[in-house]
Design a protein around this motif. Structure first.
Motif, PDB file in Angstrom:
ATOM      1  N   SER B 101     -10.184  37.669  25.264  1.00 55.52           N
ATOM      2  CA  SER B 101     -10.656  38.166  26.448  1.00 55.52           C
ATOM      3  C   SER B 101      -9.372  38.967  26.988  1.00 55.52           C
ATOM      4  O   SER B 101      -9.665  40.221  27.699  1.00 55.52           O
ATOM      5  CB  SER B 101     -11.125  37.277  27.438  1.00 55.52           C
ATOM      6  OG  SER B 101     -12.331  36.570  26.828  1.00 55.52           O
ATOM      7  N   ARG B 104      -6.139  43.004  25.714  1.00 55.29           N
ATOM      8  CA  ARG B 104      -5.617  44.389  25.745  1.00 55.29           C
ATOM      9  C   ARG B 104      -5.143  44.304  27.400  1.00 55.29           C
ATOM     10  O   ARG B 104      -4.296  45.032  27.747  1.00 55.29           O
ATOM     11  CB  ARG B 104      -6.575  45.447  25.462  1.00 55.29           C
ATOM     12  CG  ARG B 104      -6.477  45.792  24.395  1.00 55.29           C
ATOM     13  CD  ARG B 104      -7.556  46.796  23.952  1.00 55.29           C
ATOM     14  NE  ARG B 104      -9.079  46.259  23.871  1.00 55.29           N
ATOM     15  CZ  ARG B 104     -10.182  46.868  23.226  1.00 55.29           C
ATOM     16  NH1 ARG B 104     -10.012  47.868  22.664  1.00 55.29           N
ATOM     17  NH2 ARG B 104     -11.333  46.132  22.970  1.00 55.29           N
ATOM     18  N   LEU B 105      -5.802  43.522  27.976  1.00 57.03           N
ATOM     19  CA  LEU B 105      -5.103  43.724  29.565  1.00 57.03           C
ATOM     20  C   LEU B 105      -4.551  42.429  30.013  1.00 57.03           C
ATOM     21  O   LEU B 105      -3.993  42.285  31.141  1.00 57.03           O
ATOM     22  CB  LEU B 105      -6.413  43.782  30.365  1.00 57.03           C
ATOM     23  CG  LEU B 105      -7.635  44.821  30.132  1.00 57.03           C
ATOM     24  CD1 LEU B 105      -8.590  44.883  30.972  1.00 57.03           C
ATOM     25  CD2 LEU B 105      -6.662  46.241  30.745  1.00 57.03           C
ATOM     26  N   VAL B 108      -1.598  42.849  32.433  1.00 56.76           N
ATOM     27  CA  VAL B 108      -1.913  43.285  33.782  1.00 56.76           C
ATOM     28  C   VAL B 108      -2.115  41.888  34.961  1.00 56.76           C
ATOM     29  O   VAL B 108      -1.814  41.904  35.652  1.00 56.76           O
ATOM     30  CB  VAL B 108      -3.211  44.021  33.965  1.00 56.76           C
ATOM     31  CG1 VAL B 108      -3.862  44.172  35.263  1.00 56.76           C
ATOM     32  CG2 VAL B 108      -3.120  45.394  33.402  1.00 56.76           C
ATOM     33  N   PHE B 109      -2.964  40.976  34.079  1.00 57.29           N
ATOM     34  CA  PHE B 109      -3.222  39.745  34.656  1.00 57.29           C
ATOM     35  C   PHE B 109      -1.877  39.054  34.775  1.00 57.29           C
ATOM     36  O   PHE B 109      -1.469  38.164  35.759  1.00 57.29           O
ATOM     37  CB  PHE B 109      -4.199  39.016  33.928  1.00 57.29           C
ATOM     38  CG  PHE B 109      -5.517  39.790  34.084  1.00 57.29           C
ATOM     39  CD1 PHE B 109      -6.238  40.199  32.862  1.00 57.29           C
ATOM     40  CD2 PHE B 109      -6.296  39.919  35.496  1.00 57.29           C
ATOM     41  CE1 PHE B 109      -7.418  41.276  33.201  1.00 57.29           C
ATOM     42  CE2 PHE B 109      -7.520  40.806  35.369  1.00 57.29           C
ATOM     43  CZ  PHE B 109      -7.896  41.328  34.261  1.00 57.29           C
ATOM     44  N   ASN B 111       1.173  39.975  35.163  1.00 58.30           N
ATOM     45  CA  ASN B 111       1.756  40.480  36.476  1.00 58.30           C
ATOM     46  C   ASN B 111       1.366  40.349  37.579  1.00 58.30           C
ATOM     47  O   ASN B 111       2.037  40.132  38.401  1.00 58.30           O
ATOM     48  CB  ASN B 111       2.065  42.071  35.867  1.00 58.30           C
ATOM     49  CG  ASN B 111       2.662  42.628  34.940  1.00 58.30           C
ATOM     50  OD1 ASN B 111       3.676  41.757  34.266  1.00 58.30           O
ATOM     51  ND2 ASN B 111       2.696  43.873  34.418  1.00 58.30           N
ATOM     52  N   ALA B 112      -0.101  40.218  37.618  1.00 58.53           N
ATOM     53  CA  ALA B 112      -0.597  40.149  38.662  1.00 58.53           C
ATOM     54  C   ALA B 112      -0.031  38.715  39.543  1.00 58.53           C
ATOM     55  O   ALA B 112      -0.030  38.472  40.682  1.00 58.53           O
ATOM     56  CB  ALA B 112      -2.084  40.232  38.718  1.00 58.53           C
ATOM     57  N   ALA B 113       0.095  37.664  38.624  1.00 60.94           N
ATOM     58  CA  ALA B 113       0.386  36.330  39.135  1.00 60.94           C
ATOM     59  C   ALA B 113       1.643  36.024  39.337  1.00 60.94           C
ATOM     60  O   ALA B 113       2.316  34.920  39.430  1.00 60.94           O
ATOM     61  CB  ALA B 113      -0.277  35.334  38.374  1.00 60.94           C
ATOM     62  N   VAL B 116       3.501  34.997  42.558  1.00 60.39           N
ATOM     63  CA  VAL B 116       2.821  34.219  43.343  1.00 60.39           C
ATOM     64  C   VAL B 116       3.126  32.801  43.812  1.00 60.39           C
ATOM     65  O   VAL B 116       3.206  32.173  44.983  1.00 60.39           O
ATOM     66  CB  VAL B 116       1.402  34.072  42.781  1.00 60.39           C
ATOM     67  CG1 VAL B 116       0.480  32.870  43.372  1.00 60.39           C
ATOM     68  CG2 VAL B 116       0.469  35.229  42.834  1.00 60.39           C
TER      69      VAL B 116
END
Lengths: 276, 164
Positions: B101, B104-105, B108-109, B111-113, B116
């Protein structure tokens, strides 16, 4: 349209379909990834916002392929077959596609934020039932509004308590200035109206182009005003319903005043008709 | 007898491939129907590793029931290997789906966290109810928006020129 022109349009449509298919794939992957992120960070909109910003970049890379390919190859081909109107066929197709592309992606993003806050709601509602005690004497104190911080005077020991609601409550309900589920729900509900405004502007331009760039009609400008009002009214009313706060009509007025000033009151058709 | 075990393993692999091809919002209702799962619509987030884990657990259970019938007639080592595989199958497929899932991305996820935890640790333990105390005599603030102590006349806040 002759056979060569039709073939070119078909090839262009084929290229655009590939871009659209790739957008569908990316949105599927993004949805899976965001779902996992929601599960790991259920109370932190910052993480979701970061992820959506990163995804925006990926989507923008895809979107810019349309313009690059148009500039690099397709425009020349449409120009070669241009009979005075054919180039516009290509430009219009590109414009319609890019608008629909943006609308799909924006709809996905606003839907994601709504889903995020929906998942947070049970914890936020539990946070509303929290009881607060005076920090000096432990007597029970009540927030006048469970979603807003306040300075509360303790009637027992006279100390002034600075009371801040639970973090999840603040994250969910946002502040009186925006954010939280109110903004997310408002934006999602109002988004179709935003795109109705954009489509109307495109329709006006095409009307004018077909008539040697005649001025807009008053009816078109009044419709534009109506559509813009529908956007802000929907945003404000949906936000209010989501948070239980009063509907911010002052925001509608300020946005519409700015819209009229910068988009309508510099138009001679409007100025003459409305005498403004 | 080993043919029966091979048949079971082939059927299991086939079912897994069938489920893998339907790990989408559109395809998952078919999986729910085939495995007799409750037909819950897939919320935002798509088919999650937990969905896959629940489905493959059912598949593994069905295969385990069949293996139980066969195991006394087949080679012990092979049956044992299949038991081990069935025990791990749901978790492995869930992890496989999780990795696929985000393939490929994933960055991105990630980096997003990334930062935090740092910011969360800054806020952890922060109190919801505070009383300002006079830094001279320790008395609590007694009037809102009045930052001079009602007892000693001292300041509730340190002034800028006093900062070390």
């Amino acid at each position: 349209m002759n056979a060569e022109q039709a073939a070119l349009v078909e090839r262009f449509n084929g290229f655009l379909q590939k871009i659209d298919d790739r957008l569908t794939e990316l949105m599927g992957e993004a949805e899976n990834g965001l779902g996992a992120l929601f599960a790991e960070h259920p109370d932190d909109p910052l993480v979701v916002g970061n992820a959506l910003t990163g995804l925006d970049y990926q989507i923008e890379q895809l979107r810019s392929k349309v313009q690059e390919t148009w500039d690099g190859q397709i425009e020349a081909a449409f120009s070669n077959f241009d009979d005075g109107a054919f180039l516009d066929v290509g430009l219009d197709r590109k414009e319609d596609f890019l608008l629909a592309f943006s609308e799909r992606w924006d709809t996905f993003k606003t839907g994601a934020m709504v889903a995020f806050y929906e998942a947070m709601r049970p914890r936020a509602e539990a946070g509303l039932r929290r009881e607060y005690r005076c920090s000096a004497c432990s007597a029970g104190i009540e927030l006048p509004q469970q979603t807003e911080p306040a300075s509360i005077y303790c009637p027992f020991c006279r100390a002034v308590n600075q009371v801040i609601p639970e973090t999840v409550v603040v994250q969910y309900f946002g502040s009186g200035f925006g954010g939280g589920v109110g903004h997310a729900a408002g934006e999602a509900a109002a988004l179709p109206h935003r795109y109705a405004v954009e489509r109307h502007k495109i329709a006006i331009n095409r009307y004018r182009r077909a008539r040697d760039w005649c001025p807009e009609t008053l009816a078109q400008l009044e419709e534009l005003e109506k559509l813009e009002l529908a956007y802000w009214t929907t945003y404000v009313n949906t936000s209010a319903a989501a948070t239980g706060r009063a509907s911010d009509q002052a925001l509608v007025k300020s946005r519409m005043d700015a819209f009229r000033k910068y988009e309508l009151e510099n138009n001679q058709v409007w100025v003459r008709a409305k005498k403004k | 007898m080993s043919a029966e075990l091979e048949e079971l393993e082939r059927a299991l692999e086939g079912e897994l491939e069938w489920i893998r091809a339907r790990r989408t919002k559109a395809g998952w209702p078919e999986v729910q129907a085939r495995l007799g799962m409750e037909k819950k619509p897939i919320a935002f987030g798509g088919v999650t590793p937990e969905h896959v884990r629940a489905a493959v657990r059912l598949l593994a259970r069905n295969a385990a029931l069949r293996l139980e019938e066969l195991q006394h007639r087949v080679e012990r080592a092979r049956a044992s290997a299949l038991w081990d595989r069935l025990a791990r199958l749901a978790d492995e497929e869930a992890e496989r789906h999780r990795q696929a899932s985000g393939a490929r991305l994933g960055q991105v996820f990630a980096n997003a966290a990334e930062n935090v935890d740092f910011w969360k640790s800054q806020w952890d333990g922060a109190k919801n109810v505070l009383v300002l105390l006079c830094k001279t005599c320790g008395a609590p603030q007694e009037r809102t928006r009045d930052y001079r102590c009602g007892y000693c006349g001292g300041e509730l806040f340190r002034r800028q020129e006093e900062e070390p």
